[in-house]
Design a protein around this motif. Sequence first.
Motif, PDB file in Angstrom:
ATOM      1  N   THR A 195       0.836  -1.210   0.000  1.00 14.54           N
ATOM      2  CA  THR A 195       0.000   0.000   0.000  1.00 14.54           C
ATOM      3  C   THR A 195       0.867   1.255   0.000  1.00 14.54           C
ATOM      4  O   THR A 195       0.585   2.222  -0.731  1.00 14.54           O
ATOM      5  CB  THR A 195      -0.934   0.007   1.225  1.00 14.54           C
ATOM      6  OG1 THR A 195      -1.783  -1.146   1.179  1.00 14.54           O
ATOM      7  CG2 THR A 195      -1.792   1.262   1.246  1.00 14.54           C
ATOM      8  N   VAL A 199       0.575   3.771  -3.169  1.00 12.07           N
ATOM      9  CA  VAL A 199       0.155   5.164  -2.940  1.00 12.07           C
ATOM     10  C   VAL A 199       1.243   6.124  -3.412  1.00 12.07           C
ATOM     11  O   VAL A 199       0.972   7.148  -4.064  1.00 12.07           O
ATOM     12  CB  VAL A 199      -0.183   5.392  -1.453  1.00 12.07           C
ATOM     13  CG1 VAL A 199      -0.384   6.886  -1.175  1.00 12.07           C
ATOM     14  CG2 VAL A 199      -1.434   4.619  -1.059  1.00 12.07           C
ATOM     15  N   PHE A 202       1.215   6.277  -7.218  1.00 14.46           N
ATOM     16  CA  PHE A 202       0.096   7.040  -7.775  1.00 14.46           C
ATOM     17  C   PHE A 202       0.309   8.547  -7.624  1.00 14.46           C
ATOM     18  O   PHE A 202      -0.171   9.325  -8.453  1.00 14.46           O
ATOM     19  CB  PHE A 202      -1.213   6.642  -7.098  1.00 14.46           C
ATOM     20  CG  PHE A 202      -1.616   5.200  -7.339  1.00 14.46           C
ATOM     21  CD1 PHE A 202      -1.148   4.507  -8.448  1.00 14.46           C
ATOM     22  CD2 PHE A 202      -2.455   4.546  -6.449  1.00 14.46           C
ATOM     23  CE1 PHE A 202      -1.509   3.184  -8.675  1.00 14.46           C
ATOM     24  CE2 PHE A 202      -2.822   3.220  -6.670  1.00 14.46           C
ATOM     25  CZ  PHE A 202      -2.350   2.540  -7.788  1.00 14.46           C
ATOM     26  N   THR A 203       1.013   8.945  -6.579  1.00 10.57           N
ATOM     27  CA  THR A 203       1.268  10.377  -6.386  1.00 10.57           C
ATOM     28  C   THR A 203       2.386  10.898  -7.292  1.00 10.57           C
ATOM     29  O   THR A 203       2.555  12.108  -7.424  1.00 10.57           O
ATOM     30  CB  THR A 203       1.641  10.676  -4.918  1.00 10.57           C
ATOM     31  OG1 THR A 203       2.810   9.931  -4.565  1.00 10.57           O
ATOM     32  CG2 THR A 203       0.505  10.297  -3.980  1.00 10.57           C
TER      33      THR A 203
END
Length: 321
Positions: A195, A199, A202-203
């Motif tokens: 995770t 995350v 994706f940023t």
Amino acid sequence: MTKKILSFSIVILLLFVSMIYSATTGSIKMGFFEFITALFEEGNSQMEAIRDLRFPRIVVALFAGAALSVSGVLLQSVMRNPLADAGVIGISSGAAFVQLFIISFFPALFFMTPILAFIGGACACALVFALSWKSGLSPLKLILVGIAINAMFTGLTEAFLNLGGSLNTSAASVVGSNLTMRTWKDVSTITTYGTIGLVAAFTLYSWCNLLVLQDKTAKSLGFNVARARLIIAAVAVLLSAVSVVVAGVISFVGLLVPHIARRLVGHDHRILLPFTALAGALLILVADTIGRTVVAPIEIPASTIMAIIGGPFLIFLLRKE
């Protein structure tokens, strides 16, 4: 836009169907409505077995597929090479070797294996990058150097296992690429680190988009190319390392899925990264389910199925490009 929405919808639907099918098929079989009912029952022995044996395996397959696929997109962005993949260029085998070494000689550090495997993968990535660089990165040279690094770490791992004898019997099962007997502890490990990596990936979509430009053009926009490459590569290595620690070495996922994803949703990483994560999760879950059921009770590892599919796919890409 319609094609992108349709692609997302189909992948999500197939993912849901595959999860239900994987959970209800095997030595313990349940119908769909029986399964849904049993989910909310207490004391159902069949559902307890599914919860303990199949649910962890399904979650591990989903996160491993998502992590490896997104790792492939990030590496292809950093190296500007459509053939980059953690399994092909040696990052996964480097992480696996360090994991085996730690488990065999420093078992007290077992809880740190994700971090230490990350260091092993990072070393392999740095070697590939350093040995391939000569006034830029040649796609073919990158693959050749990566295959050599992969062969080196794979050979070290196999030699280590053979020389270690009984010392490495249990270690071999830990670093194997079979998803059998995965536990909720494995789920905790891959969901935690996975995770964080997903995350972070994706940023970083805007950085990935900028890396498509030539370095001079990106720098003229005030973009720090070197820092972006380092951070994105670190996230890619983290994702591949945690997948290796929990699911073993599975090659070609980060090569195959991003190419298909780009044809369906385009090259914008804001859309490409989440779609690739979903498609990768679907691919590994389907591969694992097929391997578990097609010649039951014998199991074919998901890594074997991916090698059968991915090898010809790599040859096709090399000939095409």
